[in-house]
Design an enzyme around this catalytic site. Structure first.
Site, short mmCIF file in Angstrom:
data_model
loop_
_atom_site.label_atom_id
_atom_site.label_comp_id
_atom_site.label_asym_id
_atom_site.label_seq_id
_atom_site.Cartn_x
_atom_site.Cartn_y
_atom_site.Cartn_z
CG HIS A 76 -0.44 -0.01 2.53
ND1 HIS A 76 0.02 1.12 3.16
CD2 HIS A 76 -0.31 -1.02 3.43
CE1 HIS A 76 0.42 0.82 4.39
NE2 HIS A 76 0.25 -0.48 4.57
CG ASP A 78 -2.11 4.39 3.12
OD1 ASP A 78 -1.93 3.34 2.47
OD2 ASP A 78 -2.84 4.46 4.12
CG ASP A 115 2.83 -0.42 8.34
OD1 ASP A 115 2.41 -0.91 7.29
OD2 ASP A 115 2.11 -0.21 9.34
CD GLU A 145 -3.29 -1.25 5.37
OE1 GLU A 145 -3.48 -2.31 5.98
OE2 GLU A 145 -2.67 -0.28 5.88
CD GLU A 146 -1.22 1.68 7.82
OE1 GLU A 146 -2.04 1.24 8.65
OE2 GLU A 146 -0.10 1.18 7.68
CG ASP A 169 1.08 -4.09 5.28
OD1 ASP A 169 2.02 -3.43 5.77
OD2 ASP A 169 -0.11 -3.79 5.44
CG HIS A 457 0.22 2.07 13.02
ND1 HIS A 457 -1.06 1.57 13.04
CD2 HIS A 457 0.72 1.72 11.82
CE1 HIS A 457 -1.32 0.94 11.91
NE2 HIS A 457 -0.24 1.01 11.15
#
Length: 486
Positions: A76, A78, A115, A145-146, A169, A457
């Protein structure tokens, strides 16, 4: 180019360095998407996009490998935008600043975006390589995605031609994933009436910060503190004895990140300010005793604030603090079928205050639909008891393990041939896009693997340099050994 561009394997790190230089937080990936499209066109590759903005790139098979099964490499675009409070960074304008820290690469005060930037870099490196052997190849780069899996939700049947999908991922080298949790967003809204702030009160801002935070799937079992829950606990415990009135509560920034910081503006009678400060100071000691082995930098402090024009009506304040204190958080149940894997969890991710309401945004994850439904029922019941509203949205399915997966067998054998040991075959509690891909492509064989990434994150995010080389080695070997299409 930064110092990381000289790391090995150089093609992967150079692409990752480029990715870091272009802002790409969730829902703002277009600049990076256009950069990737221009790169692919420069390589003479077929590029197209679907209605939601996913990027598809197609590369012909290496000569002599045209008869192999088609492979889709997937990542992904983003990244999660998180920064330390004292870091001056605009995720819409400023590049990520990666640097080498011993055996890791991390970023200056922000999330790194390994990530899933590291997986994306590997996909692009395969597209650019003249040496990697492969059959018919596609690269699928999804958007958003996030923050909602918008790209995966929008993927239509007929866009992909491959038989096998390699999702990049995952975040632990030596593990390969063949299943993941599904999830749903839950939102509890407490309506708030306001009244004039008492004239004899003083305003104080309560701040709780310094928690580790992290990924609400990968890190939910680690015992890390949730800033929203911890600050809510204090307010629920002491509001009545202090005569405390709440003017605002703010905490967390993403529903899929464990909240690291929260703050509340309150008023108390002037005579109780010292008592409030003393209780809050003692609360830090209490939390340090409870969580200090995990949360080594937990910090609580008060600041003098300007007296607000109004505060929450007492009954509404009580309803809000009761909801927040009663709301479950963290691991709800461990899996009976897969040792050491969380089955069901809840993250009380974001709290926002508006003039007439407070919203509590949660993310429920579960390997089984009934587990998710159970937690939905908990939130509904709490909201009903408090006279609040509860809504659910954005549900996405889990990815059911396939014991007969051909690509899993191939990965396991290839890994053993390279390293002389068997990888750990896992199911992850975090959400992967594979579950959504299975709806338009039910017969596609899928696995997920990647390098070791810690604390995604959060601004502590880092990727282990050595494992990037291993990840690349595995990808190259798998592509070379993809079987002939029957």
């Amino acid at each position: 180019m930064s110092e990381i561009s000289q790391l090995s394997p150089q093609p992967v790190w150079q692409f990752f360095d480029q990715i870091c230089s272009i802002p790409h937080p969730s829902k703002h990936e277009e600049q990076l998407a256009q950069h990737i499209i221009q790169f692919a066109q420069g390589e003479g590759l077929e590029v197209r996009r679907d209605d939601v903005g996913n990027v598809f790139i197609k590369k012909p098979a290496t000569a002599g490998m045209e008869d192999r099964k088609g492979v889709v490499l997937q990542a992904h675009i983003d990244m999660v935008p998180q920064k330390n409070e004292d870091t001056d960074h605009d995720f819409l304008q400023d590049p990520i600043q990666p640097f080498i820290d011993g055996e890791w690469v991390t970023a200056k005060g922000t999330t790194l975006g390994a990530d899933n930037g590291m997986g994306m870099a590997a996909c692009l490196a395969v597209l650019a390589s003249k040496d990697v052997e492969h059959g018919p190849l596609e690269v699928l780069l999804t958007i958003d995605e996030e923050a909602g899996m918008t790209g995966a939700f929008g993927l239509k049947e007929g866009w992909l031609e491959g038989d096998i999908l390699l999702n990049t991922d995952s975040e632990q080298e030596g593990e390969v994933y063949m299943g993941c949790a599904g999830g749903v967003d839950g939102s509890i809204t407490v309506d708030i009436a306001r009244e004039d702030a008492p004239a004899d009160h003083q305003a104080v801002k309560l701040v709780l910060k310094g928690l580790k935070g992290g990924h609400s799937g990968c890190d939910i079992h680690t015992g890390r503190g949730n800033a929203n829950k911890l600050l809510g606990r204090f307010l629920f415990s002491h509001a009545e004895e202090l005569g405390l009135r709440l003017a605002s509560f703010t905490g967390g920034s993403l529903r899929n990140a464990i909240p690291r910081e929260a703050n509340a503006v309150v008023t108390v009678p002037a005579a109780n300010v010292d008592k409030l400060n003393s209780l809050f100071s003692y609360y830090q000691e209490l939390l340090t005793a409870e969580l200090g082995r995990v949360e080594t930098d937990i910090t609580l402090f008060t600041e003098q604030a300007e007296l607000p024009a109004n505060v929450f009506a007492t009954a509404d304040q009580t309803r809000l603090l009761s909801v927040l204190n009663a709301c479950p958080n963290g691991v709800i149940r461990m899996s009976d079928d897969i040792a050491g894997v969380v089955e069901t969890s809840l993250n009380v991710g974001v709290i926002t205050t508006e003039e007439d309401k407070v919203t509590i945004l949660c993310l429920i994850r579960s390997l089984i639909d009934s587990g998710r439904s159970n937690v939905e029922g908990m939130l509904k019941a709490i909201a009903q008891l408090a006279g609040a509203q509860c809504e659910f949205s954005g549900a996405y399915p889990g990815w059911k393990p396939d014991a007969d997966s051909e690509v899993m067998k191939l990965f396991r054998e290839t890994y053993n041939d390279i390293y002389g040991r068997t990888p750990n075959i896992m199911v992850i509690h975090a959400g992967l896009e594979c579950g959504l891909f299975k709806e338009p492509y039910p017969n596609m064989d899928m696995i997920s693997f990647g390098p070791t990434i810690k604390f995604p994150h959060s601004p502590d995010e880092k990727v282990q340099i050595e494992t990037v080389a291993l990840f690349w080695e595995q990808m190259v070997a798998i592509l070379k050994n993809i079987p002939v299409k029957a």
